[in-house]
Motif scaffolding. Sequence first.
Motif, mmCIF file in Angstrom:
data_model
loop_
_atom_site.group_PDB
_atom_site.id
_atom_site.type_symbol
_atom_site.label_atom_id
_atom_site.label_comp_id
_atom_site.label_asym_id
_atom_site.label_seq_id
_atom_site.Cartn_x
_atom_site.Cartn_y
_atom_site.Cartn_z
ATOM 1 N N ALA A 100 1.511 5.154 8.231
ATOM 2 C CA ALA A 100 1.080 3.919 8.891
ATOM 3 C C ALA A 100 -0.405 4.008 9.249
ATOM 4 O O ALA A 100 -1.150 3.037 9.102
ATOM 5 C CB ALA A 100 1.924 3.657 10.139
ATOM 6 N N LEU A 101 -0.837 5.175 9.710
ATOM 7 C CA LEU A 101 -2.253 5.381 10.029
ATOM 8 C C LEU A 101 -3.104 5.262 8.763
ATOM 9 O O LEU A 101 -4.156 4.622 8.770
ATOM 10 C CB LEU A 101 -2.457 6.744 10.684
ATOM 11 N N ARG B 238 -2.368 3.553 6.042
ATOM 12 C CA ARG B 238 -2.402 2.123 5.683
ATOM 13 C C ARG B 238 -3.463 1.397 6.494
ATOM 14 O O ARG B 238 -4.243 0.603 5.959
ATOM 15 C CB ARG B 238 -1.043 1.475 5.957
ATOM 16 N N LYS B 239 -3.478 1.655 7.785
ATOM 17 C CA LYS B 239 -4.449 0.997 8.667
ATOM 18 C C LYS B 239 -5.882 1.377 8.275
ATOM 19 O O LYS B 239 -6.763 0.521 8.222
ATOM 20 C CB LYS B 239 -4.185 1.375 10.121
ATOM 21 N N SER C 195 -6.984 -0.446 5.193
ATOM 22 C CA SER C 195 -7.227 -1.876 5.373
ATOM 23 C C SER C 195 -8.483 -2.154 6.193
ATOM 24 O O SER C 195 -8.995 -3.261 6.177
ATOM 25 C CB SER C 195 -6.015 -2.559 6.019
ATOM 26 N N THR C 196 -9.006 -1.140 6.898
ATOM 27 C CA THR C 196 -10.176 -1.372 7.745
ATOM 28 C C THR C 196 -11.427 -0.637 7.286
ATOM 29 O O THR C 196 -12.513 -0.903 7.790
ATOM 30 C CB THR C 196 -9.878 -0.959 9.211
ATOM 31 N N ASP D 108 1.189 -4.475 2.957
ATOM 32 C CA ASP D 108 0.432 -5.225 3.943
ATOM 33 C C ASP D 108 1.102 -6.562 4.223
ATOM 34 O O ASP D 108 0.429 -7.549 4.432
ATOM 35 C CB ASP D 108 -0.965 -5.468 3.371
ATOM 36 N N ASP E 39 -0.502 -12.864 7.870
ATOM 37 C CA ASP E 39 -1.062 -11.644 7.305
ATOM 38 C C ASP E 39 -1.140 -11.743 5.791
ATOM 39 O O ASP E 39 -2.110 -11.317 5.189
ATOM 40 C CB ASP E 39 -0.230 -10.433 7.708
#
Length: 171
Positions: free
Chosen positions: A21-22, A24-25, A28-29, A80, A86
């Motif tokens: 999850a980290l 993925r984040k 995306s950033t 995502d 989203d």
Amino acid sequence: MTMSDATPTQSIPATKAARQALIRKMLSTQNIHSQGELALELRTMGIEVTQATLSRDLVDIGAIKVRRGDGEYAYASSDDRDGVDDAKSRLDRLCEELLFSAEASANLAVLRVPSGAAQFFASAIDGYEDDQVLGTVAGDDTVLVVARDAMGGHDLAQRFLDRAGRRRASA
């Protein structure tokens, strides 16, 4: 830095799911260009992973390398899809970053994207669940979008160009 060197206030993913999850984040950033760069970013957060584990994590979350609008390659995650807003934001962003051109014929829109990005882009279109889209077929650098309306290809192509901030679709 190892996990034991991390500060007590740092939140360190204790599970595979939390680590993914980290990641993925982060994808995306940030523009992460390589596994080495991702491993370094994780290390600065106190998370040590082997290259093999990182490689499996990227496969598990559906991350692929895509060529961005600026010509550079970076990882992007296909996981995502937390809701319509989203999905819309994701599709808008990907149209801006990836869409080169759109052409239409009858109920078909042919979208051109960078080499290797078509399946990722088609996944974003499918994830948006547009009622005017019957489905997508992706190659390497081309996405074929099938409109439900027998003559809806031109409108569909134009909508993708509008999302990308570009003008007139070719008929």
